[in-house]
Each structure stands twice: as structure tokens, then as C-alpha cells.
Design an enzyme around this catalytic site. Structure first.
Site, PDB file in Angstrom:
ATOM      1  N   LEU A 154       0.827  -1.207   0.000  1.00 26.07           N
ATOM      2  CA  LEU A 154       0.000   0.000   0.000  1.00 26.07           C
ATOM      3  C   LEU A 154       0.856   1.250   0.000  1.00 26.07           C
ATOM      4  O   LEU A 154       0.390   2.336   0.291  1.00 26.07           O
ATOM      5  CB  LEU A 154      -0.918   0.008   1.223  1.00 26.07           C
ATOM      6  N   SER A 155       2.132   1.080  -0.335  1.00 25.29           N
ATOM      7  CA  SER A 155       3.088   2.177  -0.399  1.00 25.29           C
ATOM      8  C   SER A 155       3.302   2.854   0.946  1.00 25.29           C
ATOM      9  O   SER A 155       3.337   4.066   1.066  1.00 25.29           O
ATOM     10  CB  SER A 155       2.646   3.218  -1.431  1.00 25.29           C
ATOM     11  N   ALA A 159       4.553   6.817   2.131  1.00 23.88           N
ATOM     12  CA  ALA A 159       3.860   7.561   3.183  1.00 23.88           C
ATOM     13  C   ALA A 159       4.833   8.013   4.263  1.00 23.88           C
ATOM     14  O   ALA A 159       4.747   9.136   4.772  1.00 23.88           O
ATOM     15  CB  ALA A 159       2.749   6.703   3.793  1.00 23.88           C
ATOM     16  N   ASP A 201       3.038   6.524  -6.302  1.00 27.63           N
ATOM     17  CA  ASP A 201       2.769   6.433  -4.870  1.00 27.63           C
ATOM     18  C   ASP A 201       2.694   7.809  -4.214  1.00 27.63           C
ATOM     19  O   ASP A 201       1.719   8.142  -3.536  1.00 27.63           O
ATOM     20  CB  ASP A 201       3.838   5.590  -4.181  1.00 27.63           C
TER      21      ASP A 201
END
Length: 435
Positions: A154-155, A159, A201
Site C-alpha cells: 500500500l506504499s 507515506a 505512490d
């Protein structure tokens, strides 16, 4: 398993308290970066070739509580990892692949560091220094991610990088646009860490807005935010309140930099572009598939080897799916949109050749679950999870079905997952921000 408000008031208060103790300050002085995780419904594996991608953020992610340190020092603790990270913003950061870099700054800070999880904080400093930003103020901070989602496709790494960028910029009173921070996070990943991923992303995490599909042309950097129309009594429109994002985890965990599969696929795409560009007399252009016209691809694709032909087929078909998907989304046609998402997943398997038996089994299981509009791998496709769009009315039923069926197919991997987080039902949310 169900949806939740993120970040909750309780999470924010606890994070403020942790930083206040760490920095010996009043908790009201603590600021918090909210950096959500992202999903990519369409546009998989084409950002590094300058393709057009789609994305949105979900109500899970990374929180970084911080205060300015009052000097050049950085002190960080983590909710997921042991030890603490210390370094000075006065240290000149060099790419980790550089022979002259000791990978952790100078020896003085190295003796304080008990672990290597500070890489992205140092990378953020590298990106800001590399871009000519004057950083004199460090931060004291505590970082944590949503439970059960680490290394999940989910990257989370993007983040984390964005969280550190926003914290350092805020502490130093630097105003930076989202587009500039997309480039800064690219510097962290491409230059500092040596990854060859594109800008999907960080673009998703920084630009997304709740209820909208974010689309970005990774060649021109132009982007749009398209809302999903509400029902308003129209039976042909599946409004934004009628779907959920479902995340199903495989139990596979691998660190992206240590997996040669990703960078190998990037090089194969570039080789395909080189062959096609030379065939159509445009060999001087940068070998990216975005520099090859669709008609040129059709005219010269027979010059590609079987492997390169599959990579190019994925690129051009995926670009088309993004265009068709945006049309379906803007019309509120979630079933049509979901079909394209599933087709993207199939092309990732057959043409891009990512995934493995557990992930493919999970993908196929999701497609059999009740209420599913569409599904595909999330992230690079070599680990982690699958994402799906599901009817809100059937989300809980679908989640239970997937957990049960996947456990029968992969009992060992499924046993490594918490029953509460093996399948999550999420809402879409806003992009990164400081609160």
C-alpha cells in the site's frame, strides 16, 4: 475487519502525549503529519514509463507527531520498531549506493543509532538538501503506522518519506507545493535508495481527495481529481456511499529494495521502448514507452522478443484501461470500473508477470466473493495484498468469504495473519496533511 475513523481522536491524543514526553514539552505544541496509504485501481506498473495512472487514498496510514527540536538535532522513535534514530540536519546526506557514504551519515550519529529504520528520515533530509532547501531545524518525533499494514503493498514507504518531508518543512517554515514534494519523495526513492519506481505512490498520497479518483500523467505531471457522482435518485448511478475498498492480505512480506523482480521489470520495459523507438526512427528519445505512439507500437511490436512484447502489451493496454476507467468512474458506473480493475489484475499476471501462487490465488478468490466489482494486486505485485471494490451492502460477507477460502488454500501463510486484519474494509480519504 470493518471501517473505522482514521485517525481517531484517541490516536491523536496518545501520539501527542508520546511526543510531549519525548521532547519534554506541552502536548498542545505537538503537530501531527497524517500520511495515508494509497491504492492504485488502474495504471499498474506504468508510472515508471511515463504512463497515466489512477489512485486514491484510504483511511489507514502513517502518523508522525513532532515538534521542532530547537537546534539541528533529529530524534525519532517508532511505534513499530525498537530503538531510536539520532542525526543532525547539518550532516550532508549522500545516496546509500554511494561508495563514499557510510549509509548512516557520520560516525558520531552512527554510534547513537540502534537500528536502520531511520533511512527514510535521512532520505528526506537528502532530498531537501539536494533541492537547495535550507534546513537548520531538526525535529523530535514519534512515528507509527496503522496496525497490520506494514510491508503490505500500500506504499507505506512513500507515506513514511512524505511524513518526514512535511515535518522537516513545517519545522523550518518552508512552504512547499504538493507537486514539489512529489519530486522530493522521488529523490528519496530513486536517488537515495536506488529504487527505479515512478511517481504514482507519492502523487496519490499528496494529491488525493476523499470521494475522488486521482489521475496523473506521469510524463507531463498533469493531474485531475474526478468525483464519483452521487445517486440522487438515479438508479443507473452507483454513488460514492455504496462502495467500500476491501484489502485482503496474503501473508507474504518482502522488502522491495532486496527483490530484483521490480527493477528487472523496469529495465525490460525500457528495453522494449528502445527497440520500438529505434524501429520507428525515434532512437534518440529517452527509452520510455510513453515516447512510443500507439500506432507505432502496433506497427513495430513484431520486432519485440516474446518477453518484451508482453511488457509493452501491458503498458499500452493499461493506459487504455485508465482512460476507460476514468470515463466509467465519472459516470458512476462502478461495475464497469470494477471490470477494468480486474482486467488490470489479469494483465499484471499474464503480461507484466508479477505475483506468485499465493497472490494469484487470493486475487482469484476475491473475484468469487459476493458483491465484488473488481480486484487486482496492490503495489509492485511481488508481496503483500490485493485490493477490491465491493458493494457496501456485501462488504462484510465478502470479507468473511475471502478469509475462509484463502485459509483453505494457504493455511501456513494465513496463520501468520491476525484474524482482525487479514481482510480490511476501508473508506477512501484525503491526502497527506499536517494537523
Amino acid at each position: 475487519m470493518g471501517c473505522q475513523t482514521w485517525p481517531s481522536d484517541e490516536e491523536l491524543v496518545e501520539l501527542q502525549k508520546s511526543v510531549a514526553v519525548l521532547a519534554n514539552c506541552d502536548h498542545n505544541k505537538v503537530k501531527i503529519v497524517v500520511a495515508p496509504y494509497r491504492i492504485c485501481p488502474l495504471g499498474a506498473h506504468i508510472d515508471h514509463q511515463g504512463g497515466t495512472v489512477s489512485a486514491m487514498t484510504i483511511n489507514r496510514g502513517v502518523l508522525l507527531g513532532f515538534v521542532p527540536s530547537g537546534d539541528s538535532n533529529v530524534l525519532l522513535q517508532s511505534g513499530q520498531f525498537k530503538g531510536e534514530v539520532r542525526f543532525s540536519v547539518d550532516e550532508i546526506q549522500l545516496p546509500k549506493c554511494s561508495n563514499t557514504n557510510d549509509n548512516h551519515g557520520n560516525e558520531k550519529s552512527k554510534c547513537y543509532e540502534e537500528c536502520a529504520w531511520g533511512t527514510y528520515a535521512r532520505g528526506a533530509l537528502y532530498a531537501l538538501q539536494r533541492s537547495g532547501r535550507q534546513i537548520s531545524q531538526g525535529i523530535i518525533g514519534f512515528i507509527c503506522g496503522s496496525g497490520g499494514l506494514d510491508s503490505s503493498g500500500l506504499s507505506s514507504s512513500a507515506a513514511v518519506g512524505i511524513a518526514y518531508l512535511l515535518a522537516l518543512e513545517t519545522a523550518n517554515n518552508i512552504i512547499v507545493s504538493s507537486v514539489e514534494n512529489i519530486e522530493y519523495d522521488r529523490l528519496i526513492e530513486n536517488e537515495y535508495l536506488g529504487l527505479e519506481n515512478g511517481i504514482l505512490d507519492q502523487s496519490a498520497i499528496l494529491l488525493s481527495r476523499s470521494g475522488c479518483l486521482t489521475c496523473m500523467n506521469c510524463k507531463t505531471k498533469e493531474y485531475s481529481l474526478t468525483p464519483l457522482p452521487k445517486e440522487e435518485g438515479n438508479p443507473d448511478v452507483k454513488g460514492q456511499t455504496t462502495f467500500k475498498v476491501l484489502l485482503a492480505f496474503s501473508g507474504l512480506r518482502h522488502a522491495l529494495p532486496s527483490n530484483p523482480g521490480y527493477n528487472l521489470r523496469v529495465s525490460e520495459c525500457r528495453e522494449a521502448a528502445k527497440v520500438l523507438l529505434e524501429a520507428c526512427g525515434k532512437g534518440k528519445l529517452k527509452p520510455l514507452l510513453c515516447n512510443v505512439g500507439f500506432d507505432e507500437y502496433k506497427n513495430y511490436k513484431d520486432k519485440l522478443s516474446a518477453v518484451l512484447a508482453r511488457r509493452a502489451e501491458h503498458y499500452f493496454s493499461e493506459n487504455l484501461r485508465v482512460t476507460e476507467g476514468l470515463t466509467a468512474w465519472s459516470a458512476g458506473k462502478l461495475e464497469e470500473f470494477g471490470t477494468l480493475v480486474s482486467e488490470s489484475g489479469l494483465s499484471s499476471i499474464k503480461n507484466y508477470e508479477c505475483g506468485c501462487e499465493p497472490l494469484i490465488q487470493l486475487y482469484e478468490t476475491i473475484l468469487r466473493a459476493p458483491g465484488i466489482f473488481g480486484a487486482r494486486f496492490s503495489g509492485a505485485g511481488f508481496r503483500g495484498c490485493c485490493l477490491a471494490f465491493v458493494s457496501a451492502d456485501h462488504a462484510a460477507e465478502a470479507a468473511t468469504f475471502i478469509k475462509h477460502e484463502y485459509r483453505a488454500l494457504q493455511p501456513q501463510l494465513a496463520s501468520q495473519l491476525s484474524d482482525d486484519t487479514a481482510v480490511l474494509i476501508c473508506d477512501v480519504g484525503d491526502g497527506a496533511r499536517v494537523i
